[in-house]
Scaffold this motif. Structure first.
Motif, PDB file in Angstrom:
ATOM      1  N   HIS A 191      -0.447 -30.434  31.446  1.00 39.05           N
ATOM      2  CA  HIS A 191      -0.827 -31.767  30.617  1.00 39.05           C
ATOM      3  C   HIS A 191      -0.111 -31.930  29.555  1.00 39.05           C
ATOM      4  O   HIS A 191       0.363 -33.149  29.440  1.00 39.05           O
ATOM      5  N   GLU A 192       0.215 -30.986  28.721  1.00 38.66           N
ATOM      6  CA  GLU A 192       1.205 -31.363  27.519  1.00 38.66           C
ATOM      7  C   GLU A 192       2.456 -31.579  27.863  1.00 38.66           C
ATOM      8  O   GLU A 192       3.114 -32.438  27.036  1.00 38.66           O
ATOM      9  N   ARG A 193       2.944 -30.977  28.776  1.00 44.07           N
ATOM     10  CA  ARG A 193       4.501 -31.187  29.096  1.00 44.07           C
ATOM     11  C   ARG A 193       4.568 -32.523  29.596  1.00 44.07           C
ATOM     12  O   ARG A 193       5.534 -33.335  29.069  1.00 44.07           O
ATOM     13  N   ASP A 385       8.683 -24.721  32.189  1.00 43.29           N
ATOM     14  CA  ASP A 385       9.383 -23.675  31.378  1.00 43.29           C
ATOM     15  C   ASP A 385      10.211 -24.221  30.239  1.00 43.29           C
ATOM     16  O   ASP A 385      10.287 -23.740  29.164  1.00 43.29           O
ATOM     17  N   ARG A 386      11.317 -24.892  30.612  1.00 47.17           N
ATOM     18  CA  ARG A 386      12.263 -25.230  29.958  1.00 47.17           C
ATOM     19  C   ARG A 386      11.644 -26.112  28.740  1.00 47.17           C
ATOM     20  O   ARG A 386      11.997 -26.038  27.556  1.00 47.17           O
ATOM     21  N   TRP A 387      10.692 -27.051  29.041  1.00 46.48           N
ATOM     22  CA  TRP A 387      10.161 -28.074  28.116  1.00 46.48           C
ATOM     23  C   TRP A 387       9.281 -27.208  27.070  1.00 46.48           C
ATOM     24  O   TRP A 387       9.557 -27.630  25.856  1.00 46.48           O
ATOM     25  N   VAL A 388       8.730 -26.313  27.478  1.00 51.46           N
ATOM     26  CA  VAL A 388       7.724 -25.491  26.549  1.00 51.46           C
ATOM     27  C   VAL A 388       8.957 -24.660  25.559  1.00 51.46           C
ATOM     28  O   VAL A 388       8.569 -24.669  24.365  1.00 51.46           O
ATOM     29  N   ARG A 391      11.041 -28.059  23.613  1.00 54.88           N
ATOM     30  CA  ARG A 391      10.478 -29.482  23.160  1.00 54.88           C
ATOM     31  C   ARG A 391       9.074 -29.209  22.785  1.00 54.88           C
ATOM     32  O   ARG A 391       8.405 -30.106  22.167  1.00 54.88           O
ATOM     33  N   GLY A 392       8.421 -28.407  23.314  1.00 47.08           N
ATOM     34  CA  GLY A 392       6.904 -28.442  23.020  1.00 47.08           C
ATOM     35  C   GLY A 392       6.636 -28.036  21.590  1.00 47.08           C
ATOM     36  O   GLY A 392       7.461 -27.337  20.822  1.00 47.08           O
ATOM     37  N   ARG A 415       8.858 -25.115  17.042  1.00 46.54           N
ATOM     38  CA  ARG A 415       8.190 -26.265  16.770  1.00 46.54           C
ATOM     39  C   ARG A 415       6.621 -26.110  16.493  1.00 46.54           C
ATOM     40  O   ARG A 415       5.843 -26.624  17.156  1.00 46.54           O
ATOM     41  N   ASP A 416       6.493 -25.267  15.551  1.00 44.46           N
ATOM     42  CA  ASP A 416       5.129 -24.888  14.963  1.00 44.46           C
ATOM     43  C   ASP A 416       4.355 -24.513  16.217  1.00 44.46           C
ATOM     44  O   ASP A 416       3.268 -24.928  16.520  1.00 44.46           O
ATOM     45  N   SER A 417       4.934 -23.474  16.810  1.00 44.53           N
ATOM     46  CA  SER A 417       4.310 -23.077  18.165  1.00 44.53           C
ATOM     47  C   SER A 417       4.206 -21.506  18.068  1.00 44.53           C
ATOM     48  O   SER A 417       5.353 -20.995  17.275  1.00 44.53           O
TER      49      SER A 417
END
Length: 453
Positions: A191-193, A385-388, A391-392, A415-417
């Motif tokens: 969902h987040e992606r 996988d790449r996005w997380v 860019r996540g 990124r704050d992850s």
């Protein structure tokens, strides 16, 4: 090969490693600002607002811990790419409403509609929206569309959740956090992606990430290192002996199946195939649901009697896949997703060489009725996988050290992850089980994301 999620496990909290704070994209922030307006004061106002959302139906209202719990359905397109031509279905969800200015937790178990309260909801004293995944139980199209499994995809479910989030953010004005465990954690991540402007953060527990379904070396390493050498050796010996003694133990399996009304005609086909599949899952299930503390119970494979070997196995990982469990109205939709998008662990089982009858059986299409089987495509999960990784933002992943499903995991960006691993934990890993100072850091991060003290 086990089903990746059990709704009861979602009530555990978990976390991971730190980095820098970010804000939501400007377009998403503007959209959320546009949704603000006069805040309702009472239950009647909330119900009226829910009933005014196009496609939303209030089925019933009960009370939970002094707050209204709304049972709802929401009309969704069968195909979000062709909404006008595809027909619709109703998706089940609930809203546990406390106050419009509190944060809201969006929870999906990844399967049917779960009734529990997540640990995340308790931690931040939030409203909770729970929803049923498309094509599970009552959230299915009727007629021919309900048998068109091509519309049960990661992207379609993400679009379902996007529409629900957008609709309910007109009522619940606080921060929104997505969560789920196992397949539910995967679903929250997807969902987040695809809709990164919907949620303010995601906290996913024990969420598998099979980014390359052709490479199962991570799973193979896991089973060579988990626990102690003595325990691994004993478990492998029991698993092998279960197949060595197939002629003596299969009648016991068949008698149990008959007593429990279990058949295999529509899925695995024969009791022999079902027995082998159950044995192949045994060590995986031992670690998924058990702990190293269970290792002393493993019998001596050579010395144990047939009854001792079979009875111990039934209590420690022997899973039975049968027609009633694997049809379109039960867990079958999960295995359809695994076969087409989510992937699976195709283990080599080198210690079972020479005692297997069906070398290619350990894959999801084996346990599906013919009409539900499908072809695998890696592109979507590889993209997520790449996005997380790159860019996540504001994403937290919590895994268990001794959980097979945690072997292939998401690796969040800087990124704050964060990523946390609970020492010695299985598929029920939670934030509450994290050692200090990780536990306090994780809790502080979640509260910051939720805007609560």
């Amino acid at each position: 090969m086990r089903n990746k999620g059990i709704s009861a496990l979602v009530c555990g909290l978990t976390v991971g490693a730190a980095v820098l704070a970010t804000t939501a994209p400007a377009a998403a922030q503007a959209d959320r600002t546009a949704q603000t307006g006069p805040r309702p004061t009472g239950t009647a106002d909330i119900r009226e607002q829910l009933e005014n959302i196009p496609g939303m139906t209030v089925v019933s209202v009960t009370e939970k811990e002094g707050h209204p719990l709304y049972s709802l359905t929401y009309r969704q397109p069968v195909d979000h790419h062709r909404p006008g031509a595809s027909g619709t279905f109703t998706q089940r969800l609930t809203l546990w409403h406390k106050a419009t200015d509190k944060p809201t937790v969006l929870y999906t178990g990844g399967y049917t509609l779960a009734s529990g309260t997540t640990a995340l909801t308790k931690l931040i004293d939030a409203n909770q929206v729970s929803l049923e995944h498309r094509y599970f139980e009552q959230s299915r199209p009727t007629g021919a569309a309900g048998k068109d499994w091509s519309k049960m995809t990661v992207q379609q479910e993400a679009a379902d959740e996007h529409r629900i989030t957008k609709a309910l953010r007109t009522i619940e004005k606080g921060k929104w956090l997505g969560t789920g465990a196992s397949k539910g954690g995967m679903t929250a991540t997807y969902h987040e992606r695809f809709y990164p402007g919907d949620l303010d953060a995601v906290v996913a527990f024990v969420a598998p990430n099979d980014a390359n379904n052709k490479d199962d070396s991570t799973y193979e390493r896991f089973f060579k290192t988990v626990g102690t050498k003595e325990c691994r050796t004993a478990l492998n010996a029991v698993q092998r002996e279960m197949l060595v003694r197939r002629d003596a133990l299969l009648p016991k399996f068949e008698a149990d199946a008959k007593a429990n009304g279990q058949t295999f005609h529509e899925t695995l086909g024969t009791t022999d195939r079902a027995y082998e599949f159950a044995v192949l899952d045994q060590v995986w299930n031992f670690w998924q649901s058990g702990t190293a503390a269970d290792c002393p119970t493993v019998p001596d494979a050579k010395k144990a009697s047939d009854d001792e070997l079979y009875d111990w196995s039934k209590k420690h990982g022997l899973s039975v896949y049968h027609d009633a469990e694997l049809g379109e109205n039960t867990t079958g939709p999960y295995y359809r997703q695994a076969a087409t998008q989510l992937g699976w662990a195709d283990l080599k089982f080198k210690h079972l060489k020479g005692v297997r009858h069906y070398p290619d059986i350990y894959q999801p299409n084996s346990v599906l009725p013919p009409a539900m089987r499908g072809s695998y495509n890696n592109s979507t999960i590889a993209d997520v996988d790449r996005w997380v990784k790159t860019r996540g933002q504001r994403m937290m992943f919590v895994y268990g050290e001794n959980d097979p499903w945690s072997a292939e995991r998401f690796r969040p960006s800087h990124r704050d992850s964060y990523l946390y691993e609970v020492p010695g934990a299985n598929h029920g890993a939670s934030i509450a089980k994290l050692p200090e100072p990780q536990q306090s850091r994780a809790v502080a991060t979640i509260k910051r994301w939720a805007g609560v003290k």
